[in-house]
Write a protein that holds these residues in place. Structure first.
Motif, PDB file in Angstrom:
ATOM      1  N   ILE A   1       3.764   5.616  -5.794  1.00 21.07           N
ATOM      2  CA  ILE A   1       3.716   5.640  -7.257  1.00 21.07           C
ATOM      3  C   ILE A   1       2.595   6.543  -7.751  1.00 21.07           C
ATOM      4  CG2 ILE A   1       3.221   4.234  -9.300  1.00 21.07           C
ATOM      5  CD1 ILE A   1       4.764   1.962  -7.918  1.00 21.07           C
ATOM      6  N   LEU A   2       1.431   6.452  -7.112  1.00 23.78           N
ATOM      7  CA  LEU A   2       0.314   7.291  -7.524  1.00 23.78           C
ATOM      8  C   LEU A   2       0.574   8.768  -7.265  1.00 23.78           C
ATOM      9  CD1 LEU A   2      -2.718   5.093  -6.365  1.00 23.78           C
ATOM     10  CD2 LEU A   2      -1.854   5.431  -8.698  1.00 23.78           C
ATOM     11  N   GLU A   3       1.480   9.044  -6.326  1.00 24.74           N
ATOM     12  CA  GLU A   3       1.840  10.435  -6.041  1.00 24.74           C
ATOM     13  C   GLU A   3       2.996  10.912  -6.906  1.00 24.74           C
ATOM     14  OE1 GLU A   3       2.532  10.425  -1.845  1.00 24.74           O
ATOM     15  OE2 GLU A   3       0.393  10.591  -1.341  1.00 24.74           O
ATOM     16  N   GLY A   4       3.461  10.025  -7.824  1.00 27.74           N
ATOM     17  CA  GLY A   4       4.457  10.461  -8.787  1.00 27.74           C
ATOM     18  C   GLY A   4       5.825   9.837  -8.671  1.00 27.74           C
ATOM     19  N   MET A   5       6.081   9.017  -7.679  1.00 22.78           N
ATOM     20  CA  MET A   5       7.396   8.398  -7.541  1.00 22.78           C
ATOM     21  C   MET A   5       7.585   7.339  -8.618  1.00 22.78           C
ATOM     22  SD  MET A   5       9.100   6.483  -4.209  1.00 22.78           S
ATOM     23  CE  MET A   5       9.057   7.984  -3.205  1.00 22.78           C
ATOM     24  N   ALA A   6       8.772   7.252  -9.177  1.00 27.10           N
ATOM     25  CA  ALA A   6       9.075   6.231 -10.170  1.00 27.10           C
ATOM     26  C   ALA A   6       9.015   4.847  -9.517  1.00 27.10           C
ATOM     27  CB  ALA A   6      10.464   6.466 -10.753  1.00 27.10           C
ATOM     28  N   PRO A   7       8.514   3.839 -10.236  1.00 25.06           N
ATOM     29  CA  PRO A   7       8.435   2.498  -9.652  1.00 25.06           C
ATOM     30  C   PRO A   7       9.765   1.992  -9.100  1.00 25.06           C
ATOM     31  CG  PRO A   7       7.155   2.584 -11.669  1.00 25.06           C
ATOM     32  CD  PRO A   7       7.880   3.898 -11.562  1.00 25.06           C
ATOM     33  N   LYS A   8      10.861   2.245  -9.817  1.00 22.48           N
ATOM     34  CA  LYS A   8      12.169   1.798  -9.340  1.00 22.48           C
ATOM     35  C   LYS A   8      12.519   2.475  -8.022  1.00 22.48           C
ATOM     36  CE  LYS A   8      17.036   1.549 -10.648  1.00 22.48           C
ATOM     37  NZ  LYS A   8      18.038   1.841 -11.725  1.00 22.48           N
TER      38      LYS A   8
ATOM     39  N   ASN B   1       0.830  -1.212   0.000  1.00 21.82           N
ATOM     40  CA  ASN B   1       0.000   0.000   0.000  1.00 21.82           C
ATOM     41  C   ASN B   1       0.859   1.255   0.000  1.00 21.82           C
ATOM     42  OD1 ASN B   1      -2.452  -1.335  -0.078  1.00 21.82           O
ATOM     43  ND2 ASN B   1      -2.640  -1.448   2.144  1.00 21.82           N
ATOM     44  N   LEU B   2       1.981   1.205   0.717  1.00 22.00           N
ATOM     45  CA  LEU B   2       2.889   2.349   0.721  1.00 22.00           C
ATOM     46  C   LEU B   2       3.515   2.553  -0.660  1.00 22.00           C
ATOM     47  CD1 LEU B   2       4.690   1.840   4.161  1.00 22.00           C
ATOM     48  CD2 LEU B   2       2.942   3.558   3.593  1.00 22.00           C
ATOM     49  N   VAL B   3       3.906   1.449  -1.308  1.00 24.22           N
ATOM     50  CA  VAL B   3       4.470   1.528  -2.653  1.00 24.22           C
ATOM     51  C   VAL B   3       3.436   2.092  -3.625  1.00 24.22           C
ATOM     52  CG1 VAL B   3       5.346   0.180  -4.597  1.00 24.22           C
ATOM     53  CG2 VAL B   3       6.110  -0.348  -2.268  1.00 24.22           C
ATOM     54  N   ARG B   4       2.229   1.585  -3.533  1.00 22.91           N
ATOM     55  CA  ARG B   4       1.149   2.046  -4.420  1.00 22.91           C
ATOM     56  C   ARG B   4       0.907   3.546  -4.244  1.00 22.91           C
ATOM     57  NH1 ARG B   4      -2.172  -1.150  -2.596  1.00 22.91           N
ATOM     58  NH2 ARG B   4      -1.841  -2.819  -4.107  1.00 22.91           N
ATOM     59  N   LYS B   5       0.836   3.981  -2.991  1.00 22.96           N
ATOM     60  CA  LYS B   5       0.590   5.391  -2.701  1.00 22.96           C
ATOM     61  C   LYS B   5       1.719   6.257  -3.272  1.00 22.96           C
ATOM     62  CE  LYS B   5      -0.440   8.506   1.189  1.00 22.96           C
ATOM     63  NZ  LYS B   5       0.682   9.439   1.049  1.00 22.96           N
TER      64      LYS B   5
ATOM     65  N   ALA C   1      10.413   3.682  -5.858  1.00 23.99           N
ATOM     66  CA  ALA C   1       9.511   3.164  -4.821  1.00 23.99           C
ATOM     67  C   ALA C   1      10.000   1.816  -4.316  1.00 23.99           C
ATOM     68  CB  ALA C   1       8.092   3.049  -5.371  1.00 23.99           C
ATOM     69  N   TYR C   2      10.462   0.986  -5.250  1.00 21.06           N
ATOM     70  CA  TYR C   2      10.999  -0.319  -4.847  1.00 21.06           C
ATOM     71  C   TYR C   2      12.228  -0.159  -3.966  1.00 21.06           C
ATOM     72  CZ  TYR C   2      13.760  -4.561  -5.127  1.00 21.06           C
ATOM     73  OH  TYR C   2      14.528  -5.645  -4.800  1.00 21.06           O
ATOM     74  N   LEU C   3      13.138   0.723  -4.370  1.00 20.45           N
ATOM     75  CA  LEU C   3      14.361   0.920  -3.588  1.00 20.45           C
ATOM     76  C   LEU C   3      14.055   1.505  -2.206  1.00 20.45           C
ATOM     77  CD1 LEU C   3      16.724   2.266  -6.376  1.00 20.45           C
ATOM     78  CD2 LEU C   3      16.842   0.045  -5.219  1.00 20.45           C
ATOM     79  N   ARG C   4      13.019   2.331  -2.128  1.00 16.18           N
ATOM     80  CA  ARG C   4      12.690   2.955  -0.846  1.00 16.18           C
ATOM     81  C   ARG C   4      12.010   1.978   0.111  1.00 16.18           C
ATOM     82  NH1 ARG C   4       9.183   8.526   0.194  1.00 16.18           N
ATOM     83  NH2 ARG C   4       9.053   8.317   2.463  1.00 16.18           N
ATOM     84  N   PHE C   5      11.085   1.184  -0.417  1.00 19.76           N
ATOM     85  CA  PHE C   5      10.286   0.323   0.459  1.00 19.76           C
ATOM     86  C   PHE C   5      10.698  -1.147   0.419  1.00 19.76           C
ATOM     87  CE2 PHE C   5       7.493   3.932  -0.591  1.00 19.76           C
ATOM     88  CZ  PHE C   5       7.202   4.389   0.694  1.00 19.76           C
TER      89      PHE C   5
END
Length: 215
Positions: free
Chosen positions: A199-206, A193-197, A208-212
């Motif tokens: 990405i929807l707020e504009g973070m690149a998928p890569k 859910n954090l990753v989804r949020k 988001a993956y590295l962060r979470f």
């Protein structure tokens, strides 16, 4: 309904598999040919196993007597999983599904066939099967064991294990790992859910993956 069942109802098969894989139990998915007769249905719960076999010596009365006993033996709040050792006959029909549903059985999964599927879909009873056939078990098939370990595909299943089945497939959770798996799946879904949020707020998928650490 146990607390674990209620928690499993919020889970889905993909996340359950991911957790089991990470725990070293990737051999937990039943063959992809076993699917819900209604893609909108899902089921989870504690497993009760059934094994049976074709028998061309049994008469119609004996086979139906044994079958109606099967419908009585499956415990309330369980998911029945059947290894019929049969590639010909339907091992579930409308009247049988209604009988199980009325007794509080949560669903039925069979490495074999089913019939009366349109009626069962209307009942809303979760049924997962490998094929469809109008041919039934009368004078042709008998149950031979209840509650004993069975194997479907390459997966060993024991009464007391847990199952999650949905549109993606059927995943078996060994009894000893159930609490651990459910807790880890709940954590996975929170991270997703954090990753989804993000990405929807504009973070690149890569990013988001590295962060979470989850995707």
């Amino acid at each position: 309904m146990t607390d674990l069942t209620a928690r499993l109802e919020a889970c889905y098969s993909g996340a359950v598999f991911d957790v089991l894989r990470d725990l070293g139990h990737a051999n937990c998915v039943l063959p992809r040919s076993i699917a819900a007769i209604d893609p909108d249905t899902s089921v989870c719960g504690r497993v009760f196993t059934i094994r049976g076999r074709p028998d061309d010596t049994v008469d119609a009365h004996q086979s139906l007597l044994a079958w109606t006993e099967l419908l009585t033996v499956v415990p309330k709040d369980h998911v029945a999983i059947c290894q019929p050792q049969d590639d010909v006959r339907a091992l579930m029909g409308e009247l049988s599904a209604e009988a199980l549903q009325s007794r509080g059985v949560r669903g039925y999964i069979v490495d074999g066939g089913s019939r009366d599927n349109a009626f069962i879909r209307k009942l809303g009873f979760p049924l997962f099967a490998r094929f469809r056939s109008p041919r039934d078990i009368v004078a042709a098939w008998v149950p031979e064991a209840y509650g004993e370990p069975i194997t479907i595909g390459q997966v060993r299943i024991a009464t007391g294990d847990w199952v999650v089945a949905d549109i993606d497939g059927v995943v078996i959770i060994p009894e000893a790992l159930a609490e651990t798996v459910v807790a880890k799946v709940e954590d996975v879904m929170k991270q997703e859910n954090l990753v989804r949020k993000a990405i929807l707020e504009g973070m690149a998928p890569k990013d988001a993956y590295l962060r979470f650490g989850k995707f």
